[in-house]
Design a protein around this motif. Structure first.
Motif, PDB file in Angstrom:
ATOM      1  N   ILE A   9       0.835  -1.199   0.000  1.00  0.00           N
ATOM      2  CA  ILE A   9       0.000   0.000   0.000  1.00  0.00           C
ATOM      3  C   ILE A   9       0.872   1.253   0.000  1.00  0.00           C
ATOM      4  O   ILE A   9       0.592   2.214  -0.730  1.00  0.00           O
ATOM      5  CB  ILE A   9      -0.984  -0.030   1.182  1.00  0.00           C
ATOM      6  N   ALA A  10       1.945   1.245   0.774  1.00  0.00           N
ATOM      7  CA  ALA A  10       2.855   2.396   0.806  1.00  0.00           C
ATOM      8  C   ALA A  10       3.524   2.596  -0.551  1.00  0.00           C
ATOM      9  O   ALA A  10       3.679   3.730  -1.018  1.00  0.00           O
ATOM     10  CB  ALA A  10       3.908   2.200   1.901  1.00  0.00           C
ATOM     11  N   LEU A  11       3.899   1.509  -1.196  1.00  0.00           N
ATOM     12  CA  LEU A  11       4.562   1.567  -2.499  1.00  0.00           C
ATOM     13  C   LEU A  11       3.635   2.109  -3.580  1.00  0.00           C
ATOM     14  O   LEU A  11       4.036   2.912  -4.413  1.00  0.00           O
ATOM     15  CB  LEU A  11       5.035   0.153  -2.868  1.00  0.00           C
ATOM     16  N   ARG A  12       2.392   1.683  -3.564  1.00  0.00           N
ATOM     17  CA  ARG A  12       1.416   2.081  -4.581  1.00  0.00           C
ATOM     18  C   ARG A  12       0.936   3.505  -4.421  1.00  0.00           C
ATOM     19  O   ARG A  12       0.584   4.158  -5.398  1.00  0.00           O
ATOM     20  CB  ARG A  12       0.181   1.175  -4.505  1.00  0.00           C
ATOM     21  N   GLY A  13       0.817   3.947  -3.201  1.00  0.00           N
ATOM     22  CA  GLY A  13       0.270   5.273  -2.968  1.00  0.00           C
ATOM     23  C   GLY A  13      -1.239   5.260  -2.861  1.00  0.00           C
ATOM     24  O   GLY A  13      -1.874   4.214  -2.765  1.00  0.00           O
ATOM     25  N   ASN A  14      -1.801   6.443  -2.915  1.00  0.00           N
ATOM     26  CA  ASN A  14      -3.244   6.636  -2.696  1.00  0.00           C
ATOM     27  C   ASN A  14      -4.062   6.256  -3.912  1.00  0.00           C
ATOM     28  O   ASN A  14      -3.542   6.045  -5.001  1.00  0.00           O
ATOM     29  CB  ASN A  14      -3.508   8.091  -2.323  1.00  0.00           C
ATOM     30  N   ALA A  15      -5.359   6.259  -3.701  1.00  0.00           N
ATOM     31  CA  ALA A  15      -6.321   5.968  -4.764  1.00  0.00           C
ATOM     32  C   ALA A  15      -6.157   6.975  -5.896  1.00  0.00           C
ATOM     33  O   ALA A  15      -5.733   8.112  -5.688  1.00  0.00           O
ATOM     34  CB  ALA A  15      -7.742   6.024  -4.214  1.00  0.00           C
ATOM     35  N   ILE A  16      -6.484   6.528  -7.089  1.00  0.00           N
ATOM     36  CA  ILE A  16      -6.466   7.386  -8.274  1.00  0.00           C
ATOM     37  C   ILE A  16      -7.893   7.434  -8.797  1.00  0.00           C
ATOM     38  O   ILE A  16      -8.468   6.408  -9.132  1.00  0.00           O
ATOM     39  CB  ILE A  16      -5.508   6.843  -9.343  1.00  0.00           C
ATOM     40  N   GLY A  17      -8.462   8.614  -8.860  1.00  0.00           N
ATOM     41  CA  GLY A  17      -9.852   8.760  -9.281  1.00  0.00           C
ATOM     42  C   GLY A  17     -10.723   9.014  -8.068  1.00  0.00           C
ATOM     43  O   GLY A  17     -10.350   8.722  -6.935  1.00  0.00           O
ATOM     44  N   GLU A  18     -11.875   9.566  -8.332  1.00  0.00           N
ATOM     45  CA  GLU A  18     -12.795   9.920  -7.250  1.00  0.00           C
ATOM     46  C   GLU A  18     -13.510   8.696  -6.684  1.00  0.00           C
ATOM     47  O   GLU A  18     -13.911   7.809  -7.421  1.00  0.00           O
ATOM     48  CB  GLU A  18     -13.857  10.891  -7.754  1.00  0.00           C
ATOM     49  N   ILE A  19     -13.643   8.715  -5.386  1.00  0.00           N
ATOM     50  CA  ILE A  19     -14.457   7.712  -4.709  1.00  0.00           C
ATOM     51  C   ILE A  19     -15.557   8.485  -3.994  1.00  0.00           C
ATOM     52  O   ILE A  19     -15.291   9.229  -3.056  1.00  0.00           O
ATOM     53  CB  ILE A  19     -13.626   6.866  -3.724  1.00  0.00           C
ATOM     54  N   LEU A  20     -16.751   8.345  -4.498  1.00  0.00           N
ATOM     55  CA  LEU A  20     -17.905   9.074  -3.978  1.00  0.00           C
ATOM     56  C   LEU A  20     -18.728   8.181  -3.072  1.00  0.00           C
ATOM     57  O   LEU A  20     -18.618   6.948  -3.124  1.00  0.00           O
ATOM     58  CB  LEU A  20     -18.763   9.570  -5.153  1.00  0.00           C
ATOM     59  N   PRO A  21     -19.583   8.785  -2.241  1.00  0.00           N
ATOM     60  CA  PRO A  21     -20.422   7.965  -1.357  1.00  0.00           C
ATOM     61  C   PRO A  21     -21.290   6.954  -2.111  1.00  0.00           C
ATOM     62  O   PRO A  21     -21.594   5.891  -1.589  1.00  0.00           O
ATOM     63  CB  PRO A  21     -21.300   8.992  -0.635  1.00  0.00           C
ATOM     64  N   ASN A  22     -21.667   7.283  -3.339  1.00  0.00           N
ATOM     65  CA  ASN A  22     -22.511   6.366  -4.106  1.00  0.00           C
ATOM     66  C   ASN A  22     -21.712   5.470  -5.064  1.00  0.00           C
ATOM     67  O   ASN A  22     -22.296   4.783  -5.893  1.00  0.00           O
ATOM     68  CB  ASN A  22     -23.588   7.143  -4.875  1.00  0.00           C
ATOM     69  N   SER A  23     -20.386   5.463  -4.937  1.00  0.00           N
ATOM     70  CA  SER A  23     -19.557   4.595  -5.783  1.00  0.00           C
ATOM     71  C   SER A  23     -19.801   3.134  -5.430  1.00  0.00           C
ATOM     72  O   SER A  23     -19.911   2.776  -4.250  1.00  0.00           O
ATOM     73  CB  SER A  23     -18.066   4.905  -5.577  1.00  0.00           C
ATOM     74  N   GLY A  24     -19.857   2.298  -6.452  1.00  0.00           N
ATOM     75  CA  GLY A  24     -20.048   0.870  -6.237  1.00  0.00           C
ATOM     76  C   GLY A  24     -18.761   0.191  -5.800  1.00  0.00           C
ATOM     77  O   GLY A  24     -17.671   0.766  -5.880  1.00  0.00           O
ATOM     78  N   ARG A  25     -18.884  -1.041  -5.359  1.00  0.00           N
ATOM     79  CA  ARG A  25     -17.714  -1.804  -4.884  1.00  0.00           C
ATOM     80  C   ARG A  25     -16.648  -1.944  -5.957  1.00  0.00           C
ATOM     81  O   ARG A  25     -15.458  -1.822  -5.682  1.00  0.00           O
ATOM     82  CB  ARG A  25     -18.143  -3.195  -4.419  1.00  0.00           C
ATOM     83  N   GLU A  26     -17.090  -2.238  -7.194  1.00  0.00           N
ATOM     84  CA  GLU A  26     -16.125  -2.418  -8.280  1.00  0.00           C
ATOM     85  C   GLU A  26     -15.388  -1.125  -8.584  1.00  0.00           C
ATOM     86  O   GLU A  26     -14.181  -1.131  -8.832  1.00  0.00           O
ATOM     87  CB  GLU A  26     -16.822  -2.923  -9.537  1.00  0.00           C
TER      88      GLU A  26
END
Length: 132
Positions: A9-26
């Motif tokens: 997780i440290a190597l990859r870094g943070n999420a890329i793209g928005e994660i909204l409250p209504n975002s699905g699992r996929e």
């Protein structure tokens, strides 16, 4: 979470793209896990594709841009062995928990993963040149 998972997780870094409250699992998995892995592993994907091209004995380097794009699509979609190798390069970077999440819907996640990888290769078509 074990040391391997923390390191990944440290190597990859943070999420890329928005994660909204209504975002699905996929979509959440795609943005939190797949996109950062594809970015991290980009150089190995390019090298792997160039190796594939060189072993295919095609005239990839002489193709028009459009034909190169089709070749990329066919290589990833139709060559099961190559596609599985690419999937393995992504899956090897999953944490244990991410792997568990992946197995719940691997078919759809594989489609997302391969489509993003194809677009990534196509976007870098200028890097796909003969290596001497």
């Amino acid at each position: 979470m074990n040391d391997r998972d923390k390191g990944l997780i440290a190597l990859r870094g943070n999420a890329i793209g928005e994660i909204l409250p209504n975002s699905g699992r996929e979509e959440i998995f795609q943005n939190q896990t797949i996109r950062p892995i594809l970015k991290l592993q980009n150089d190995i994907f390019v090298e792997s594709f160039l190796n594939y091209v060189n072993k295919s004995k095609s005239d990839f380097y002489g193709f028009s841009t459009e034909k190169k794009m089709q070749f990329i699509d066919n290589a990833v979609h139709k060559d099961i062995k190559f596609r599985n190798a690419l999937k393995g390069m992504v899956m090897a970077m999953f944490t244990v928990e991410e792997f568990r999440e992946y197995t719940l819907n691997s078919s759809n996640l594989n489609k997302r993963m391969m489509n993003m990888l194809i677009e990534r290769l196509k976007d870098q078509i200028q890097l796909l040149v003969r290596q001497e």
